[in-house]
Design an enzyme around this catalytic site. Structure first.
Site, PDB file in Angstrom:
ATOM      1  N   CYS A   1       0.921  -1.104   0.332  1.00 18.65           N
ATOM      2  CA  CYS A   1      -0.019  -0.044  -0.046  1.00 18.65           C
ATOM      3  C   CYS A   1       0.688   1.806  -0.029  1.00 18.65           C
ATOM      4  O   CYS A   1       0.226   2.572  -0.226  1.00 18.65           O
ATOM      5  CB  CYS A   1      -0.702  -0.395   1.327  1.00 18.65           C
ATOM      6  SG  CYS A   1      -1.361  -1.632   1.461  1.00 18.65           S
TER       7      CYS A   1
ATOM      8  N   HIS B   1      -9.265   3.523  -1.363  1.00 17.33           N
ATOM      9  CA  HIS B   1      -8.227   2.941  -0.822  1.00 17.33           C
ATOM     10  C   HIS B   1      -7.784   1.836  -2.270  1.00 17.33           C
ATOM     11  O   HIS B   1      -7.464   1.274  -2.063  1.00 17.33           O
ATOM     12  CB  HIS B   1      -7.402   2.554   0.421  1.00 17.33           C
ATOM     13  CG  HIS B   1      -6.397   2.257   0.837  1.00 17.33           C
ATOM     14  ND1 HIS B   1      -5.628   2.571   0.338  1.00 17.33           N
ATOM     15  CD2 HIS B   1      -5.860   1.251   1.627  1.00 17.33           C
ATOM     16  CE1 HIS B   1      -4.119   2.495   0.861  1.00 17.33           C
ATOM     17  NE2 HIS B   1      -4.740   1.443   2.057  1.00 17.33           N
TER      18      HIS B   1
END
Ligand SMILES: [Zn+2]
Ligand SMILES: [Zn+2]
Lengths: 134, 386, 386, 134
Positions: free
Chosen positions: B85, B333
């Protein structure tokens, strides 16, 4: 899906996954589980040997998994914890038994259980889980 | 060392883009950044792109060449960077380094992820590629599970409450309700968070950032060129650090060493302290992580993050506005895009022309992007002046 | 610009390592490079790793943090770079840029791939992640198929013969028979190549590099530090370029624009011409690619690559020794590791102490690493002196 | 395996995959297949419209795939070619019919055929293939 099990992978990790065999650096006495090939502290001066963990330890933290990844759907809810092993390192593992009895700092011991089934390969994976010691 | 500035920035609408592919989203973000910079494709000398797991999400590796190809930027160097991420903060950093090195003067840095072409369960499993597959994924841990382990211990050690975590989500949704590009641009309440379904105790659905498609891109230039552009925003500090991949191998589960090390470097380079930062973007993949991040970045004492949130210090009109445009929770996200999306929101705040999203007078900003459960952290500090 | 030198290098045995995981192979290569450099882990300031598809091969992303973790190098910045089979040449380049930028002085650059934990068919499909999944993989193209398309056209346009392609494999196996780290360290004959099974006409099994596990690592330092080390080998030029992801979108199938652009940059930086290069590593994933590469790098006229091979000019004692230690064909091709393996073989030749593999008097060397069917190319030129 | 088919992916590409609909920049008259969203030459000045290809073209190069990737195993040997479409761009596609009749520069026309089956999802994928025009 990323968790990829393969026969060579299981073969490589069988002592660790089935019997909690880790390693120890006999230069500095640090123990490693998962087994480390070399000691990050002593590096080239380290000397690594196999080391059998007792499977006894204590809950550092835990959670109840209610939305599972592929392969674990049918086991929800299940408890996953980080265990401080008595010999001096930490490991992630499931805790079986009554969910409500699990607490931080409770004592645990290891047991051998089925972990998951791999539908792609028709394999059943076994390994170490933990249970609360009353 | 040669200074670097951001002179163009843009991100796509975040959400479920069933009608757009990764290549379309990347191209769209690139075009937004170029337009914003008033540059043409031919001006760009190199491309970096952050992407976590296109191999699983869409069966495609080699996405940097794909992005250059689809945007008509070939034959410039095109490089994909991956750190779960934190992929695009690292892509941004490589773009900065490539300009500092003197090899390039104008570089585009992007981030993109297309997560909704596969099922939710499959996406969850793919995300666990960021954790340790031999010792974490293999026993049934999920990402929510890893952050739940941190939350349990943070609650135990510091008395952080369930409500304080909920307030993180409430704050970010409140901010995100102002952001037209957010996936979930609506307000929620503490009660709603506490009544949402349990995912991994104590974390509930509304503690978790969603599965999202999206892309983000910035244009960076060297010091010499920056002067030709309107309102350049300067990269004052760039810190990056690593930690053990597995959470259980760390001494502490309530702080991230990687964040602390990366922050120390970034503050040092920027010659700034936490109290000098006007706007903050942190990685709220799960609500607890915003609390941990606020502590690790030095905005409050260790263990006081929950209180800091409860006291509304993170609000847009608070002492230290955090995730002023919605955070991962409300904006969404798309894992490989988030790091640069954060940087863009800082850039836009520092320009002072962010419309209804503007935090008045912001002169310095910090963005923290985290990979996995903290095995990678990247901190960037930007400023209107240097 | 700040100069950069390689002062440590090593690669693992290449082959099917059923008893070693990616993490073990990476650590092993890193240790070899550090030992060679006579450095300790604590001296290393950053890590770059090239890896193509660990997400598919072993279900693990975030492998840079994993490598730093397993090697005891945390909390240094750890960054994964991906560009299909060119992943590690790009990791090497990012390491070079990070030193040129002034951020770091001592950096490790590695490449690793673990390909044999999955079946061969699955590995083939994974490799096609380097091509265009929407428009190439989807119609049943394989990597051998893409290079076969180039071969057919090269034969038609330039009269390149089946035998000339076979001679590429024969040369590389002859050289590889001297290399104890090669996966297939034995000689083969033209006849054997021509009698091996057809994979994608006209390419046969012995035109194709194998599926391999392996890792490679180098230590790079800044100009100022290089002087403290024995026999530093200098990075004289680094060129990287991109092209369309799909082969069908290019004007020519018999040359790679990416190679030509990258080579032009690298020659320019090094202030050298093709005729000044003493040893060459090219990307012989398929035999035809060595012929195309020799032409694109300017070692002969376009279309004369087959003849160049037939005239034995690529032999260890020829005019321009190519793949002197076995190439991808004989050493093996762990896709993410190959680029740095090639650079290591150049470094060892330039040091002049490569034992039975040594090409005497080599002072300059070039390594060409290619991603996919040429959507990425990276050319590095190294030298004993600068 | 990397070639991942999904319902949204097929939906997005259905006009192109099923009917050879590409795009054209009416600023510079360049045609694109696969369909491009914007013209790399004209960039912001370009104006993109849908464009129907005839499916007629010529073999630029071809090969016979004898070792197939996952999902294509049962179709070997099959011919894959790069086709120069008459309207001015290139595409990869299978050529059906007698393998021995395929040669560089031969004329082809498009046909609609089954491409592969996706065992994971139980989907059969159709699309454009080519055949040699005698
Ligand atoms: Zn030790
Ligand atoms: Zn046009």
């Amino acid at each position: 899906m990323p968790y990829k099990s393969s026969v060579p992978l299981f073969w490589r990790l069988k002592d660790a996954k089935y019997s909690l065999v880790g390693t120890k650096c006999i230069t500095c006495n640090q123990v490693f589980f998962p087994p480390a090939d070399f000691c990050p502290q002593c590096r080239r001066k380290g000397k690594i040997e196999k080391f059998q963990f007792s499977g006894n330890g204590e809950v550092v933290s835990y959670t109840v998994i209610r939305v599972a990844p592929e392969g674990f759907e049918k086991y929800v809810p299940y408890v996953v914890a980080i265990i401080q092993l008595d010999e001096g390192t930490r490991i992630s593992g499931q805790i079986i038994g009554d969910i409500n009895k699990v607490e931080i700092e409770k004592r645990v011991k290891s047991v051998f259980r089925r972990i998951t089934e791999d539908n792609d390969q028709g394999l059943i994976h076994y390994g170490i889980k933990f249970e609360i010691v009353d | 060392m040669r200074r670097v500035a951001v002179i163009g920035a843009g991100y796509t609408k975040f959400g479920e883009h069933w009608n757009k592919s990764l290549r379309q989203l990347s191209t769209e973000a690139g075009a937004l950044a170029l337009e914003d910079a008033k540059l043409e494709g031919k001006d760009i000398q190199a491309l970096y792109i952050g992407n976590m797991s296109s191999g699983h999400f869409i069966g495609q590796e080699h996405v940097a060449a794909l992005a250059a190809d689809q945007s008509g930027l070939t034959p410039i160097p095109a490089t994909r960077v991956e750190a779960a991420c934190a992929s695009s903060a690292l892509a941004f950093r490589q773009a900065v380094l490539s300009i500092m090195s003197g090899k390039h003067d104008i570089v585009i840095a992007a981030g993109a992820e297309k997560m909704t072409d596969i099922t939710g369960a499959s996406a969850l499993s793919t995300l666990m590629g960021a954790g340790d597959q031999e010792w974490e994924s293999s026993i049934g841990l999920t990402f929510a599970g890893l952050y739940a382990l941190m939350a349990q211990r943070h609650m135990k050690d510091y008395g952080t409450t369930r409500e304080q975590m909920a307030m993180v989500s409430v704050n970010n949704h409140k901010n995100g309700s102002l952001n037209p590009l957010a996936q979930h641009p609506f307000e929620i309440t503490v009660e709603k968070v506490l009544n949402s379904s349990l995912i991994a105790d104590p974390l509930r659905l509304l503690d978790c950032s969603p599965i999202t498609d999206g892309a983000a891109a910035v244009v960076l230039v060297s010091e010499e060129l920056a002067k030709r552009f309107e309102n350049p925003i300067w990269v004052l500090g760039s810190g990056q650090a690593s930690d053990t991949l597995a959470l259980h191998n760390r001494n502490s589960m309530t702080e991230m060493l990687s964040t602390k090390v990366a922050a120390k470097i970034a503050y040092g380079e920027a010659k700034l302290k936490p109290e000098n930062i006007d706007v903050v973007e942190v990685h709220d993949c799960f609500s607890i992580n915003e609390i941990i991040a606020i502590e690790d970045l030095g905005f409050c004492e260790k263990g006081q993050g929950g209180k800091f949130v409860e006291d509304n210090k993170i609000a847009r009109d608070g002492e230290r506005p955090v995730n002023t445009t919605g955070g991962l929770k409300s904006i969404g996200h798309p894992v490989g895009a988030t790091g640069i999306r954060q940087i863009i929101d800082i850039v836009k705040q520092l320009r002072g022309t962010y419309g209804s999203l503007q935090i008045n007078g912001a002169k310095t900003g910090l963005a923290l992007n985290i990979g996995g459960s903290g095995a990678t952290a990247a901190v960037h500090i930007l400023g209107r002046e240097y």
